[in-house]
Scaffold this motif. Sequence first.
Motif, PDB file in Angstrom:
ATOM      1  N   ALA A  91       0.809  -1.660   0.094  1.00 39.41           N
ATOM      2  CA  ALA A  91       0.189   0.605  -0.066  1.00 39.41           C
ATOM      3  C   ALA A  91       1.230   1.199   0.096  1.00 39.41           C
ATOM      4  CB  ALA A  91      -0.967  -0.009   0.914  1.00 39.41           C
ATOM      5  N   GLY A  92       2.111   1.158   0.587  1.00 41.70           N
ATOM      6  CA  GLY A  92       3.293   2.388   1.248  1.00 41.70           C
ATOM      7  C   GLY A  92       3.625   2.096  -0.631  1.00 41.70           C
ATOM      8  N   TYR A  94       2.418   1.806  -3.561  1.00 44.46           N
ATOM      9  CA  TYR A  94       1.747   2.444  -4.564  1.00 44.46           C
ATOM     10  C   TYR A  94       1.188   3.518  -3.956  1.00 44.46           C
ATOM     11  CZ  TYR A  94      -3.150   3.084  -7.006  1.00 44.46           C
ATOM     12  OH  TYR A  94      -3.730   3.099  -7.672  1.00 44.46           O
ATOM     13  N   ALA A  95       0.595   4.099  -3.136  1.00 45.04           N
ATOM     14  CA  ALA A  95       1.212   5.231  -2.655  1.00 45.04           C
ATOM     15  C   ALA A  95       1.155   6.340  -2.994  1.00 45.04           C
ATOM     16  CB  ALA A  95       0.171   5.874  -1.130  1.00 45.04           C
ATOM     17  N   SER A  96       3.349   5.822  -3.185  1.00 42.06           N
ATOM     18  CA  SER A  96       4.427   6.694  -3.356  1.00 42.06           C
ATOM     19  C   SER A  96       4.294   7.133  -4.535  1.00 42.06           C
ATOM     20  CB  SER A  96       5.822   6.297  -2.600  1.00 42.06           C
ATOM     21  OG  SER A  96       5.917   5.318  -3.171  1.00 42.06           O
ATOM     22  N   ALA A  98       1.787   6.453  -7.159  1.00 40.07           N
ATOM     23  CA  ALA A  98       0.812   6.862  -7.017  1.00 40.07           C
ATOM     24  C   ALA A  98       0.847   9.109  -7.117  1.00 40.07           C
ATOM     25  CB  ALA A  98      -0.223   6.927  -7.127  1.00 40.07           C
ATOM     26  N   ALA A  99       1.503   9.071  -6.232  1.00 39.01           N
ATOM     27  CA  ALA A  99       1.301  10.247  -5.534  1.00 39.01           C
ATOM     28  C   ALA A  99       2.349  11.130  -6.412  1.00 39.01           C
ATOM     29  CB  ALA A  99       1.250  10.088  -4.394  1.00 39.01           C
ATOM     30  N   ASN A 100       4.050  10.838  -6.269  1.00 38.47           N
ATOM     31  CA  ASN A 100       4.745  11.240  -6.264  1.00 38.47           C
ATOM     32  C   ASN A 100       5.180  11.380  -7.870  1.00 38.47           C
ATOM     33  OD1 ASN A 100       4.505  12.561  -3.899  1.00 38.47           O
ATOM     34  ND2 ASN A 100       5.246  11.245  -2.194  1.00 38.47           N
ATOM     35  N   THR A 102       6.945   8.820  -8.351  1.00 37.75           N
ATOM     36  CA  THR A 102       8.564   8.284  -7.921  1.00 37.75           C
ATOM     37  C   THR A 102       8.709   7.620  -8.616  1.00 37.75           C
ATOM     38  OG1 THR A 102       8.141   8.875  -5.986  1.00 37.75           O
ATOM     39  CG2 THR A 102      10.233   7.499  -5.384  1.00 37.75           C
TER      40      THR A 102
END
Lengths: 139, 183
Positions: A91-92, A94-96, A98-100, A102
């Motif tokens: 989850a972490g 994927y979130a990083s 998708a959001a930034n 990266t």
Amino acid sequence: MKRDYSDADIEALVAEAIAAEASTARREAHPPSSAIVWWRAQMRARAEATKAVERPLTIVHGLALAASLGLLLGIVGTAIGGLKGTIAWFAGAYASLAANGTSAAAIDFTSRWFMLPMTAMLVSVVVLSIAALVIFADE
Amino acid sequence: MADVTFLDVRRLSADDADTADVALAMDEDAFRGFYDRTSGALWGYLSRISGDRQVADDLLQESYYRLLKSTVAFESENHRRNYLYRIATNLVRDTKRTARPVFDTAVEMDDVAARDTHGNTEARQDVRRALGKLKPRERAMLWLAYANGSSHAEIADVLGLKTGSIKLLLFRARRKMAAALQR
């Protein structure tokens, strides 16, 4: 009026009374025959011997069951902990991503939450391959 | 060779226990001889100490079974007989503690007297009534001394008492019994 008896008189009186009663009791006695008593004793001793043979097995069964249950609970506890960690890691990641935006290189692939399931999967694949090889080689 | 499973081992062990001769302290001939020589007297002891024929019937077989299961090395027939009486005495004591709360009452001794089929004389009833007034240990002591002819050491051994105390205890029991007979 009651007579005063000497110790010897009392002993004679009591001894005579008990002896007479013992004689009556012997006439009244109808104990089962020795053959029946012997046979019953044999049967009972055999039943007790059988019970004694089975008892240690029951204890071993109980201990094995308790140990298996403990092991199972330990595995389930570890697996649940590992699963939660792995889900959180994915989850972490994927979130990083998708959001930034990266790059994948920034994600920590050495984390145990990634390494553990990957190792387990790899081991499973190896074991299953060997098992399949053994099974199909026999055929 | 066929594999032997855990269940097979269990079944075979159980079968062995069924067929093998079980280990008892005496062989059949020795036991039957000993039983024939002692069972009548032991039944009398049990019935008079407990005050109940049914208890005597039940405890008689239990006493012999426990003797057969014992691991004591008996030096003589007397030793074995005393051990048997010790077992029987303890069984009566245990029965009194558990199943039959009113065990040593005169009523039960009278009950024995009422079922006497060999001449229900007044004297015999008096003796039983007098026995009923004694404590089980006093009855046992008097019975062992005057029905079995046991020595003080043997009485002490059977009742689990000190040999030195038997003389005084017997004296008291005799006095009590005599007083009950005179009433």
